[in-house]
Design an enzyme around this catalytic site. Structure first.
Site, PDB file in Angstrom:
ATOM      1  N   ASP A  12       0.800  -1.235   0.000  1.00 56.78           N
ATOM      2  CA  ASP A  12       0.000   0.000   0.000  1.00 56.78           C
ATOM      3  C   ASP A  12       0.828   1.278   0.000  1.00 56.78           C
ATOM      4  O   ASP A  12       0.327   2.353   0.339  1.00 56.78           O
ATOM      5  CB  ASP A  12      -0.974   0.046   1.195  1.00 56.78           C
ATOM      6  CG  ASP A  12      -1.942  -1.121   1.208  1.00 56.78           C
ATOM      7  OD1 ASP A  12      -2.631  -1.320   0.193  1.00 56.78           O
ATOM      8  OD2 ASP A  12      -2.002  -1.844   2.226  1.00 56.78           O
ATOM      9  N   HIS A  42      -3.550  -2.125  -6.315  1.00 50.98           N
ATOM     10  CA  HIS A  42      -2.720  -0.984  -6.678  1.00 50.98           C
ATOM     11  C   HIS A  42      -3.616   0.113  -7.256  1.00 50.98           C
ATOM     12  O   HIS A  42      -4.141  -0.027  -8.363  1.00 50.98           O
ATOM     13  CB  HIS A  42      -1.662  -1.404  -7.692  1.00 50.98           C
ATOM     14  CG  HIS A  42      -0.741  -2.471  -7.189  1.00 50.98           C
ATOM     15  ND1 HIS A  42       0.224  -3.064  -7.977  1.00 50.98           N
ATOM     16  CD2 HIS A  42      -0.627  -3.054  -5.969  1.00 50.98           C
ATOM     17  CE1 HIS A  42       0.882  -3.960  -7.262  1.00 50.98           C
ATOM     18  NE2 HIS A  42       0.385  -3.977  -6.045  1.00 50.98           N
ATOM     19  N   LEU A 328       3.862  12.758  -0.053  1.00 51.23           N
ATOM     20  CA  LEU A 328       4.611  13.907   0.434  1.00 51.23           C
ATOM     21  C   LEU A 328       3.708  15.090   0.780  1.00 51.23           C
ATOM     22  O   LEU A 328       4.178  16.097   1.314  1.00 51.23           O
ATOM     23  CB  LEU A 328       5.667  14.322  -0.593  1.00 51.23           C
ATOM     24  CG  LEU A 328       6.997  13.574  -0.467  1.00 51.23           C
ATOM     25  CD1 LEU A 328       7.828  13.742  -1.720  1.00 51.23           C
ATOM     26  CD2 LEU A 328       7.764  14.045   0.757  1.00 51.23           C
ATOM     27  N   ASP A 329       2.414  14.976   0.481  1.00 52.61           N
ATOM     28  CA  ASP A 329       1.468  15.988   0.921  1.00 52.61           C
ATOM     29  C   ASP A 329       1.090  15.800   2.390  1.00 52.61           C
ATOM     30  O   ASP A 329       0.597  16.724   3.042  1.00 52.61           O
ATOM     31  CB  ASP A 329       0.206  15.956   0.055  1.00 52.61           C
ATOM     32  CG  ASP A 329      -0.434  14.565   0.022  1.00 52.61           C
ATOM     33  OD1 ASP A 329       0.320  13.571  -0.052  1.00 52.61           O
ATOM     34  OD2 ASP A 329      -1.675  14.472   0.059  1.00 52.61           O
ATOM     35  N   GLY A 404       0.503  13.537  -4.617  1.00 54.23           N
ATOM     36  CA  GLY A 404      -0.919  13.289  -4.796  1.00 54.23           C
ATOM     37  C   GLY A 404      -1.141  12.039  -5.618  1.00 54.23           C
ATOM     38  O   GLY A 404      -0.187  11.366  -6.038  1.00 54.23           O
TER      39      GLY A 404
END
Length: 435
Positions: A12, A42, A328-329, A404
């Site tokens: 995940d 996925h 990374l958000d 995102g």
């Protein structure tokens, strides 16, 4: 150059969205699936809002990239049909035209799935967190009865397929002492022979030819921390989730590939088993639109970035060339996210072991179930700081950053990849040097 995409966690981490991006920035000749089966999940989201959870089709399908299911895949024709229908509904004109299947690939059947669920139910409170789709039963049956285990190639001969399906059903029913809740072999044979007519079945030499025609992405399933030999036994999968399977296929064709490891900025796990950095307070702050509680796997669990476990994954699979860092958000939304560097009872490094030593893996599991984070950093909201910190902990550069779910939310980062890396990769009782 070919690229192998492997998850360095419990699954995940975003393998599908990374493969989608690699295919979008192309050209990519094909996506090759080399482990696992229909239990893979996925998630790919397109820029126009379409969403598909890829299980057996490669995650480049929405980019028009063909899929090759190698002989190392466990193929479920019934689940494949449902997936093809959903892809068609999303606008893929002829999903099966983008798919080829090695004749030697083992088949997962309703009998495997039924046995899987009965076995997991019998474990009661000691469940392993199975997906309930028959993957472990498929692998176990093929090991016990290699000549009788049905393959994709058997689907071209209804009499041979029927014989194998009946034998499989009867053996599993005898083991459980009851009739399995599954359709009759005749119905399965009808569906499986239709599958053989719909897809392109291939044999020796096909994958090698494709590998020499252009760049290929080899898409792994699950994660290294769930590997059948290196994962935390018994909370593992019946699959080699490292780079080994992909590199076996590549070596047969005389090819090599870049090893790309995928991790999130926070560590997640589906179901029971060790998760040292788990923090229940993070779950509401980091909602998962495409992951949740599973009736067989159990709860979706969220924790801080586990640098100890992910470094173990890197060591267990012999190193990586580069990293893809997803989500990374999340640090902007949750600036208190930690990067854990040490446990109280284990320290900074987990011991690896040669494949086959499940006793040592089980002993490590018991230690991890009691471990707690002992040392950590708080990198803060800056994605660049996270990329540098993760790269430092795992010993490889982050070359793909994801902010995102879509391909447009990702960017390639120019960081130096060592020109030559020597790593000892243990395979059984042998060792080889990879450079």
């Amino acid at each position: 150059m070919h690229t192998i995409v492997v998850d360095l966690g419990y699954g995940d981490a975003g393998k599908g969205t990374v493969v989608d991006r690699l295919c979008a920035s192309g050209p990519v000749r094909a996506v090759v699936r080399f482990n696992g089966g229909a239990q893979a999940a996925h998630n790919v989201v397109t820029t126009d809002g379409r969403h598909h959870t890829f299980a057996q089709f490669g995650s480049g399908t929405l980019q028009g990239v063909p899929t090759i299911l190698s002989r190392l895949m466990l193929v479920d024709p019934l689940a494949l049909a449902a997936e093809a229908d959903h892809l068609a509904a999303l606008g893929v004109p002829a999903p099966y035209a983008l798919l080829s299947v090695d004749r030697a690939a083992r088949l997962t059947t309703p009998y495997h799935a039924a046995a899987n669920r009965l076995r997991e139910q019998a474990r009661g409170a000691a469940r392993h967190g199975s997906c309930g789709m028959g993957i472990g039963e498929t692998a176990a049956y093929a090991l016990a009865h290699p000549e009788d285990a049905p393959t994709a190639g058997d689907c071209t001969s209804r009499p041979r397929l029927l014989r194998k399906l009946r034998l499989l059903r009867d053996r599993l029913a005898d083991e459980f002492g009851r009739r399995l809740p599954a359709p009759p072999p005749e119905d399965c044979a009808d569906a499986f022979t239709a599958f053989a007519r719909a897809v392109t079945l291939t044999g020796d030499g096909h994958l090698a030819r494709v590998l020499h025609e252009g760049p290929v992405v080899l898409e792994g399933a699950q994660g290294v921390l769930l590997d059948e030999w290196h994962g935390f036994h018994p909370y593992t999968t019946w699959s080699t989730t490292t780079f080994a399977g992909a590199e076996t296929l590549l070596a047969e064709a005389g090819s090599e590939a870049r090893r790309l490891g995928v991790v999130r900025t926070y560590t997640t796990r589906h179901g029971p088993g060790p998760h040292v950095t788990e923090d229940p307070e993070l779950a509401p702050l980091l909602p998962e639109p495409h992951n949740g509680h599973g009736p067989w796997q159990g709860a979706f669990r969220t924790g801080h970035f586990d640098g100890v476990a992910h470094r173990y994954a890197v060591d267990a699979c012999g190193g990586v060339d580069a990293l893809a860092l997803t989500h990374l958000d999340a640090p902007r939304r949750c600036p208190q996210l930690r990067l854990v560097r040490a446990y109280d009872t284990v320290g900074t490094q987990l011991p690896t072991a040669p494949p086959g030593d499940l006793g040592r893996r089980a002993a490590l599991t018991e230690r991890l179930l009691k471990a707690r984070p002992a040392r950590w950093d708080v990198p803060g909201p800056d994605p660049a700081v996270w990329s540098e910190a993760v790269g430092e902990v795992l010993g490889a550069p982050v070359v793909l950053e994801s902010h995102g779910p879509t391909a447009a939310d990702k960017r390639e980062v120019q960081r130096r990849i060592p020109a030559c890396r020597a790593a000892v990769i243990q395979e059984g009782n042998s060792e080889r040097i990879r450079s």
